[in-house]
Design a protein around this motif. Structure first.
Motif, PDB file in Angstrom:
ATOM      1  N   ALA A 158       0.814  -1.217   0.000  1.00 29.79           N
ATOM      2  CA  ALA A 158       0.000   0.000   0.000  1.00 29.79           C
ATOM      3  C   ALA A 158       0.846   1.264   0.000  1.00 29.79           C
ATOM      4  CB  ALA A 158      -0.933  -0.017   1.208  1.00 29.79           C
ATOM      5  N   THR A 159       1.995   1.222   0.639  1.00 29.15           N
ATOM      6  CA  THR A 159       2.894   2.380   0.685  1.00 29.15           C
ATOM      7  C   THR A 159       4.034   2.161  -0.302  1.00 29.15           C
ATOM      8  OG1 THR A 159       2.404   2.678   3.035  1.00 29.15           O
ATOM      9  CG2 THR A 159       4.352   3.807   2.157  1.00 29.15           C
ATOM     10  N   PRO A 160       4.151   2.997  -1.335  1.00 34.27           N
ATOM     11  CA  PRO A 160       5.229   2.794  -2.313  1.00 34.27           C
ATOM     12  C   PRO A 160       6.602   2.877  -1.652  1.00 34.27           C
ATOM     13  CG  PRO A 160       3.611   4.360  -3.140  1.00 34.27           C
ATOM     14  CD  PRO A 160       3.287   4.142  -1.701  1.00 34.27           C
ATOM     15  N   ALA A 198      18.420  -4.207  -7.657  1.00 31.80           N
ATOM     16  CA  ALA A 198      17.177  -3.690  -8.227  1.00 31.80           C
ATOM     17  C   ALA A 198      16.035  -4.606  -7.807  1.00 31.80           C
ATOM     18  CB  ALA A 198      17.265  -3.627  -9.745  1.00 31.80           C
ATOM     19  N   LEU A 199      14.982  -4.025  -7.250  1.00 32.76           N
ATOM     20  CA  LEU A 199      13.775  -4.773  -6.902  1.00 32.76           C
ATOM     21  C   LEU A 199      12.838  -4.796  -8.098  1.00 32.76           C
ATOM     22  CD1 LEU A 199      13.317  -3.175  -3.407  1.00 32.76           C
ATOM     23  CD2 LEU A 199      13.758  -5.597  -3.789  1.00 32.76           C
ATOM     24  N   LEU A 200      12.169  -5.938  -8.276  1.00 30.87           N
ATOM     25  CA  LEU A 200      11.401  -6.135  -9.496  1.00 30.87           C
ATOM     26  C   LEU A 200      10.104  -6.882  -9.180  1.00 30.87           C
ATOM     27  CD1 LEU A 200      12.939  -7.305 -12.864  1.00 30.87           C
ATOM     28  CD2 LEU A 200      10.973  -8.518 -11.937  1.00 30.87           C
ATOM     29  N   GLY A 201       9.016  -6.538  -9.871  1.00 29.62           N
ATOM     30  CA  GLY A 201       7.759  -7.267  -9.723  1.00 29.62           C
ATOM     31  C   GLY A 201       7.153  -7.110  -8.340  1.00 29.62           C
ATOM     32  N   ASP A 202       6.602  -8.192  -7.810  1.00 29.89           N
ATOM     33  CA  ASP A 202       5.938  -8.148  -6.509  1.00 29.89           C
ATOM     34  C   ASP A 202       6.869  -7.688  -5.397  1.00 29.89           C
ATOM     35  OD1 ASP A 202       3.504  -8.915  -7.500  1.00 29.89           O
ATOM     36  OD2 ASP A 202       3.637 -10.998  -6.850  1.00 29.89           O
ATOM     37  N   ALA A 203       8.146  -7.945  -5.530  1.00 29.76           N
ATOM     38  CA  ALA A 203       9.089  -7.487  -4.505  1.00 29.76           C
ATOM     39  C   ALA A 203       9.128  -5.965  -4.439  1.00 29.76           C
ATOM     40  CB  ALA A 203      10.492  -8.025  -4.793  1.00 29.76           C
ATOM     41  N   ALA A 204       8.816  -5.302  -5.545  1.00 24.75           N
ATOM     42  CA  ALA A 204       8.903  -3.845  -5.616  1.00 24.75           C
ATOM     43  C   ALA A 204       7.556  -3.156  -5.483  1.00 24.75           C
ATOM     44  CB  ALA A 204       9.545  -3.425  -6.940  1.00 24.75           C
ATOM     45  N   HIS A 205       6.488  -3.807  -5.971  1.00 25.18           N
ATOM     46  CA  HIS A 205       5.189  -3.124  -6.035  1.00 25.18           C
ATOM     47  C   HIS A 205       4.056  -4.146  -6.069  1.00 25.18           C
ATOM     48  CE1 HIS A 205       5.730  -4.191 -10.236  1.00 25.18           C
ATOM     49  NE2 HIS A 205       6.794  -3.403 -10.314  1.00 25.18           N
ATOM     50  N   ALA A 206       3.985  -5.005  -5.096  1.00 23.40           N
ATOM     51  CA  ALA A 206       2.921  -6.009  -5.054  1.00 23.40           C
ATOM     52  C   ALA A 206       1.561  -5.324  -5.141  1.00 23.40           C
ATOM     53  CB  ALA A 206       3.019  -6.811  -3.762  1.00 23.40           C
ATOM     54  N   MET A 207       0.666  -5.876  -5.977  1.00 21.10           N
ATOM     55  CA  MET A 207      -0.632  -5.256  -6.200  1.00 21.10           C
ATOM     56  C   MET A 207      -1.733  -6.301  -6.149  1.00 21.10           C
ATOM     57  SD  MET A 207      -0.224  -4.389 -10.282  1.00 21.10           S
ATOM     58  CE  MET A 207       1.331  -3.538  -9.995  1.00 21.10           C
ATOM     59  N   THR A 208      -2.956  -5.855  -5.943  1.00 21.79           N
ATOM     60  CA  THR A 208      -4.096  -6.757  -6.015  1.00 21.79           C
ATOM     61  C   THR A 208      -4.294  -7.174  -7.471  1.00 21.79           C
ATOM     62  OG1 THR A 208      -5.747  -5.016  -6.376  1.00 21.79           O
ATOM     63  CG2 THR A 208      -5.156  -5.518  -4.077  1.00 21.79           C
ATOM     64  N   SER A 258       3.405   2.709  -8.962  1.00 21.73           N
ATOM     65  CA  SER A 258       2.667   3.180  -7.790  1.00 21.73           C
ATOM     66  C   SER A 258       1.232   3.556  -8.160  1.00 21.73           C
ATOM     67  CB  SER A 258       3.376   4.369  -7.146  1.00 21.73           C
ATOM     68  OG  SER A 258       4.661   4.013  -6.684  1.00 21.73           O
ATOM     69  N   ARG A 259       1.057   4.207  -9.308  1.00 25.91           N
ATOM     70  CA  ARG A 259      -0.289   4.557  -9.757  1.00 25.91           C
ATOM     71  C   ARG A 259      -1.129   3.315 -10.016  1.00 25.91           C
ATOM     72  NH1 ARG A 259       2.367   8.220 -13.269  1.00 25.91           N
ATOM     73  NH2 ARG A 259       1.815   6.881 -15.034  1.00 25.91           N
ATOM     74  N   ILE A 260      -0.527   2.310 -10.626  1.00 34.20           N
ATOM     75  CA  ILE A 260      -1.273   1.092 -10.959  1.00 34.20           C
ATOM     76  C   ILE A 260      -1.620   0.321  -9.695  1.00 34.20           C
ATOM     77  CG2 ILE A 260      -1.098  -1.130 -12.151  1.00 34.20           C
ATOM     78  CD1 ILE A 260       0.523   0.344 -14.319  1.00 34.20           C
ATOM     79  N   ALA A 262      13.585   5.898 -11.595  1.00 35.72           N
ATOM     80  CA  ALA A 262      12.918   7.034 -12.217  1.00 35.72           C
ATOM     81  C   ALA A 262      11.917   6.595 -13.279  1.00 35.72           C
ATOM     82  CB  ALA A 262      13.959   7.969 -12.838  1.00 35.72           C
ATOM     83  N   ALA A 263      12.236   5.506 -13.987  1.00 39.80           N
ATOM     84  CA  ALA A 263      11.366   5.041 -15.061  1.00 39.80           C
ATOM     85  C   ALA A 263      10.176   4.235 -14.554  1.00 39.80           C
ATOM     86  CB  ALA A 263      12.175   4.197 -16.039  1.00 39.80           C
ATOM     87  N   ARG A 264      10.302   3.638 -13.370  1.00 40.00           N
ATOM     88  CA  ARG A 264       9.297   2.651 -12.966  1.00 40.00           C
ATOM     89  C   ARG A 264       8.484   3.005 -11.727  1.00 40.00           C
ATOM     90  NH1 ARG A 264       7.213   0.335 -16.241  1.00 40.00           N
ATOM     91  NH2 ARG A 264       6.581  -1.344 -14.866  1.00 40.00           N
ATOM     92  N   LEU A 265       9.030   3.753 -10.793  1.00 41.39           N
ATOM     93  CA  LEU A 265       8.369   3.898  -9.501  1.00 41.39           C
ATOM     94  C   LEU A 265       7.023   4.614  -9.600  1.00 41.39           C
ATOM     95  CD1 LEU A 265       8.420   3.461  -6.466  1.00 41.39           C
ATOM     96  CD2 LEU A 265       9.748   5.563  -6.231  1.00 41.39           C
ATOM     97  N   GLU A 266       6.975   5.725 -10.300  1.00 37.60           N
ATOM     98  CA  GLU A 266       5.724   6.490 -10.370  1.00 37.60           C
ATOM     99  C   GLU A 266       4.636   5.703 -11.096  1.00 37.60           C
ATOM    100  OE1 GLU A 266       3.963  10.741 -12.071  1.00 37.60           O
ATOM    101  OE2 GLU A 266       6.121  10.336 -12.141  1.00 37.60           O
TER     102      GLU A 266
END
Length: 398
Positions: free
Chosen positions: A263-265, A275-285, A344-346, A337-341
């Protein structure tokens, strides 16, 4: 030659390994499980991920193995349609691609076939990572790497070590079931049906199989017992062909998991040479069907940022590093810079949809369904275009 250590042989980790090898990296993938092949799960690969897979030469193979998501949409639990979609409309908006449906295992097989022999080491758990020096600790010693890719899942030990004060993934309020069902003769429509706090989705795959998924609003930590019987209890009175599909299912093919999301980016998707990638970086429903798709995007962007043969050409102090002195943190800042924003929106958008599916009160559910149906009837182009921001992504140019 620069060296990369990839932790986790899921879809994101394998895509990263393929993409890095194509850029001239020496890659080793460490997977703690004994097998790459998952059980009981299908996957939707949307236009954005197909474009990413095209950059590593795997897109057309995936298209050939897949069923195209045809006419479908959203339904009520009694079968009434809330919204309809068409493959023609989606394809026209996304350069000829829409969404393709296939077994998760088939995607894993295609990615694995693009790796050099011996790339993946199964039954090998990474127990520690030195982010500054790019050193991973293995059961049989330590290995130095110019780049470490942490694709180790939603409860990533690497993420916890790199960002120890960051909030852990949050329970989304629903548990999920996934299953593959032999379903000859079932209508070839992909749809998702919403009830009071419950969802049931059907995705026809190639070869006479349907992938089904379901969620229910329950406390975390449940499970145990006959999960197929539980699904039949929860959805046995929903519209056809849901009861028929569940009647044809096998208990051993049912997977149940509580749904968590980040929930918190994170403040960054990298630290040092990791480099963190996929669910490790931005787990989503799962509500947007973008979990695997975003991991695939991550992978091709990371390989682009890393560059041909690696732009950070050594890890100080690493065992077996290639001996240079470039700072991986500086290079990986471009990846964040290319991926975080975007991710996070998705994540936030998917979580918002999840909250809507959790509505249980009769009045709230009726209002929700009315709003969905009215939006579709009064502004279909706006509804069709709601995913353009997600699907219209294009991979970085080489």
């Amino acid at each position: 030659m620069a060296r990369a250590a990839v932790i986790g042989a899921g879809i994101g980790g394998l895509t990263a390994a393929v993409a890095l090898q194509r850029r001239g990296w020496d890659v080793t993938v460490f997977e703690r499980a004994a097998s790459l092949e998952p059980v009981g799960s299908g996957l939707a690969v949307a236009a954005n991920a197909l474009k990413a897979l095209d950059t590593i030469g795997a897109g057309d193979e995936i298209r050939k193995l897949s069923a195209v998501q045809g006419t479908g949409g959203m339904r009520r639990s009694d079968g009434g349609w809330l919204a309809r979609t068409s493959v023609e409309a989606a394809s026209a908006r996304n350069g000829g691609d829409s969404v393709v449906l296939l077994r998760r295992a088939d995607l894993v097989d295609v990615l694995s076939s693009h790796l050099e022999p011996g790339t993946v080491r199964l039954n090998t758990e990474v127990s520690g990572v030195d982010a500054e020096n790019g050193v991973v600790t293995l059961p049989d010693g330590r290995m130095g790497a110019d780049l470490v890719v942490a694709a180790d899942g939603i409860h990533s030990p690497v993420r916890s070590a790199l960002f120890p004060g960051h909030p852990a993934p949050r329970y989304a309020g629903v548990t999920s079931w996934r299953l593959l069902i032999p379903a000859e003769g079932v209508p070839g429509q992909a749809y998702e049906s919403w009830g009071r706090g419950k969802v049931f989705g059907v995705m026809p795959l190639a070869g006479g199989t349907s992938y089904c998924y379901a969620t229910d609003t329950v406390p975390a930590g449940g499970g145990g017992g006959d999960q197929l019987a539980e699904l039949r209890r929860l959805f046995g009175d929903w519209h056809s062909p849901i009861p028929e599909l569940l009647a044809a299912a096998s208990p051993e093919m049912v997977l149940r998991n509580d749904v968590h999301y980040l929930a918190t980016p994170l403040p960054a998707m990298h630290r040092g040479r990791v480099a963190l990638l996929g669910d490790a970086a931005h787990a989503m429903t799962p509500n947007l069907g973008q979990g695997a798709c975003q991991a695939i995007e991550d992978a091709v962007v990371l390989a682009h940022v890393a560059g041909d043969g690696g732009r950070f050409t050594g890890a100080p102090g690493a065992e077996g590093g290639s001996g240079g002195s470039a700072d991986g943190n500086d290079v990986l800042a471009g990846y964040t810079a290319a991926r975080l924003e975007r991710t996070s929106r998705i994540v936030a958008r998917s979580a918002a949809i999840c909250r809507v599916t959790r509505m249980r009160g009769p009045l709230a559910v009726r209002l929700r369904d009315t709003m969905v149906a009215l939006s579709w009837r009064l502004a279909p182009s706006r509804v069709n275009g709601a995913m353009d921001e997600v699907f219209a992504w294009t991979p970085p140019s080489t």
